[in-house]
Write a protein that holds these residues in place. Structure first.
Motif, PDB file in Angstrom:
ATOM      1  N   THR A  13     -25.611  20.424   7.259  1.00  0.00           N
ATOM      2  CA  THR A  13     -24.553  19.791   8.048  1.00  0.00           C
ATOM      3  C   THR A  13     -24.997  19.518   9.484  1.00  0.00           C
ATOM      4  OG1 THR A  13     -23.619  21.922   8.660  1.00  0.00           O
ATOM      5  CG2 THR A  13     -22.732  20.875   6.676  1.00  0.00           C
ATOM      6  N   CYS A  16     -23.672  16.364  10.820  1.00  0.00           N
ATOM      7  CA  CYS A  16     -22.228  16.184  10.718  1.00  0.00           C
ATOM      8  C   CYS A  16     -21.563  16.483  12.055  1.00  0.00           C
ATOM      9  CB  CYS A  16     -21.661  17.081   9.632  1.00  0.00           C
ATOM     10  SG  CYS A  16     -19.883  16.846   9.397  1.00  0.00           S
ATOM     11  N   PRO A  17     -20.661  15.615  12.499  1.00  0.00           N
ATOM     12  CA  PRO A  17     -20.007  15.837  13.789  1.00  0.00           C
ATOM     13  C   PRO A  17     -18.890  16.876  13.763  1.00  0.00           C
ATOM     14  CG  PRO A  17     -19.243  13.788  12.834  1.00  0.00           C
ATOM     15  CD  PRO A  17     -20.321  14.322  11.923  1.00  0.00           C
ATOM     16  N   LEU A  18     -18.603  17.452  12.607  1.00  0.00           N
ATOM     17  CA  LEU A  18     -17.554  18.471  12.487  1.00  0.00           C
ATOM     18  C   LEU A  18     -18.141  19.804  12.061  1.00  0.00           C
ATOM     19  CD1 LEU A  18     -14.663  16.653  10.585  1.00  0.00           C
ATOM     20  CD2 LEU A  18     -14.911  16.982  13.037  1.00  0.00           C
ATOM     21  N   ALA A  19     -17.411  20.860  12.346  1.00  0.00           N
ATOM     22  CA  ALA A  19     -17.793  22.184  11.871  1.00  0.00           C
ATOM     23  C   ALA A  19     -17.712  22.207  10.349  1.00  0.00           C
ATOM     24  CB  ALA A  19     -16.856  23.234  12.464  1.00  0.00           C
ATOM     25  N   ALA A  22     -14.149  22.583   8.845  1.00  0.00           N
ATOM     26  CA  ALA A  22     -13.305  21.387   8.942  1.00  0.00           C
ATOM     27  C   ALA A  22     -13.766  20.333   7.938  1.00  0.00           C
ATOM     28  CB  ALA A  22     -13.339  20.826  10.355  1.00  0.00           C
ATOM     29  N   LEU A  23     -15.054  20.171   7.807  1.00  0.00           N
ATOM     30  CA  LEU A  23     -15.599  19.216   6.839  1.00  0.00           C
ATOM     31  C   LEU A  23     -15.169  19.595   5.425  1.00  0.00           C
ATOM     32  CD1 LEU A  23     -17.425  16.786   6.217  1.00  0.00           C
ATOM     33  CD2 LEU A  23     -19.319  18.413   6.048  1.00  0.00           C
ATOM     34  N   VAL A  38      -7.363  13.668   9.862  1.00  0.00           N
ATOM     35  CA  VAL A  38      -8.333  13.262  10.882  1.00  0.00           C
ATOM     36  C   VAL A  38      -7.666  12.637  12.100  1.00  0.00           C
ATOM     37  CG1 VAL A  38     -10.173  12.975   9.180  1.00  0.00           C
ATOM     38  CG2 VAL A  38      -8.798  10.998   9.835  1.00  0.00           C
ATOM     39  N   ILE A  41      -8.601  14.020  15.534  1.00  0.00           N
ATOM     40  CA  ILE A  41     -10.018  13.975  15.891  1.00  0.00           C
ATOM     41  C   ILE A  41     -10.262  12.728  16.727  1.00  0.00           C
ATOM     42  CG2 ILE A  41     -12.355  13.802  14.953  1.00  0.00           C
ATOM     43  CD1 ILE A  41     -11.316  15.195  12.427  1.00  0.00           C
ATOM     44  N   THR A  45     -15.706  10.503  17.214  1.00  0.00           N
ATOM     45  CA  THR A  45     -16.113  11.540  16.263  1.00  0.00           C
ATOM     46  C   THR A  45     -15.739  11.135  14.846  1.00  0.00           C
ATOM     47  OG1 THR A  45     -15.814  13.206  17.979  1.00  0.00           O
ATOM     48  CG2 THR A  45     -15.925  14.002  15.706  1.00  0.00           C
ATOM     49  N   ARG A  46     -14.554  10.534  14.679  1.00  0.00           N
ATOM     50  CA  ARG A  46     -14.143  10.045  13.348  1.00  0.00           C
ATOM     51  C   ARG A  46     -15.116   8.995  12.845  1.00  0.00           C
ATOM     52  NH1 ARG A  46      -8.766   9.288  15.361  1.00  0.00           N
ATOM     53  NH2 ARG A  46      -9.141   7.071  15.208  1.00  0.00           N
ATOM     54  N   LEU A  49     -18.206  10.671  11.708  1.00  0.00           N
ATOM     55  CA  LEU A  49     -17.891  11.353  10.455  1.00  0.00           C
ATOM     56  C   LEU A  49     -17.850  10.356   9.300  1.00  0.00           C
ATOM     57  CD1 LEU A  49     -17.033  13.891   8.878  1.00  0.00           C
ATOM     58  CD2 LEU A  49     -14.661  13.353   9.541  1.00  0.00           C
TER      59      LEU A  49
END
Length: 121
Positions: A13, A16-19, A22-23, A38, A41, A45-46, A49
């Motif tokens: 990950t 990936c822009p998310l933890a 959260a993903l 989302v 967010i 970032t969206r 993602l």
């Protein structure tokens, strides 16, 4: 001299822009609830993602769904031509993938050899 990006299977990950938590919640969510999930967010970032998910075969459709929550300019800033394509795909009506299930009869291949009744097949 530019530094090459290193890829590692230790942390899949990393891009990936998310933890990861959260993903995981987003990828397990019902398709109807993804846009609400989302919503909080930031759009940049969206967009990242959406590009991240679109680039993986098992989350391809989810990436398109999240891209639908972004403006075209934001997707283009996130991924250039890919972002532009993702924007276009996200504005089309949804069509379920066929995965080759609608083959024509003319393209059938028979392993049984020619028919003896004179008809071709």
């Amino acid at each position: 001299m530019t530094k090459a990006l290193t890829l590692s299977f230790d942390d899949p990950t990393a891009e990936c822009p998310l933890a990861p938590e959260a993903l995981g919640r987003i990828t397990r969510a019902d398709p109807e609830t993804v846009s609400a999930m989302v919503d909080g967010i930031p759009e940049a970032t969206r967009a990242r993602l959406a590009v991240y998910l679109y680039g993986r075969s098992h989350t391809h459709e989810l990436g398109i769904r999240i891209a639908a929550t972004c403006e075209g300019a934001t997707l283009r800033r996130a991924a250039g031509l890919v972002g532009n394509t993702l924007y276009d795909l996200s504005r089309r009506p949804y069509a379920a993938p066929s995965y080759g299930s609608q083959r024509s009869q003319a393209g059938r291949i028979s392993l049984g050899g020619p028919r003896l009744d004179g008809r071709s097949g």
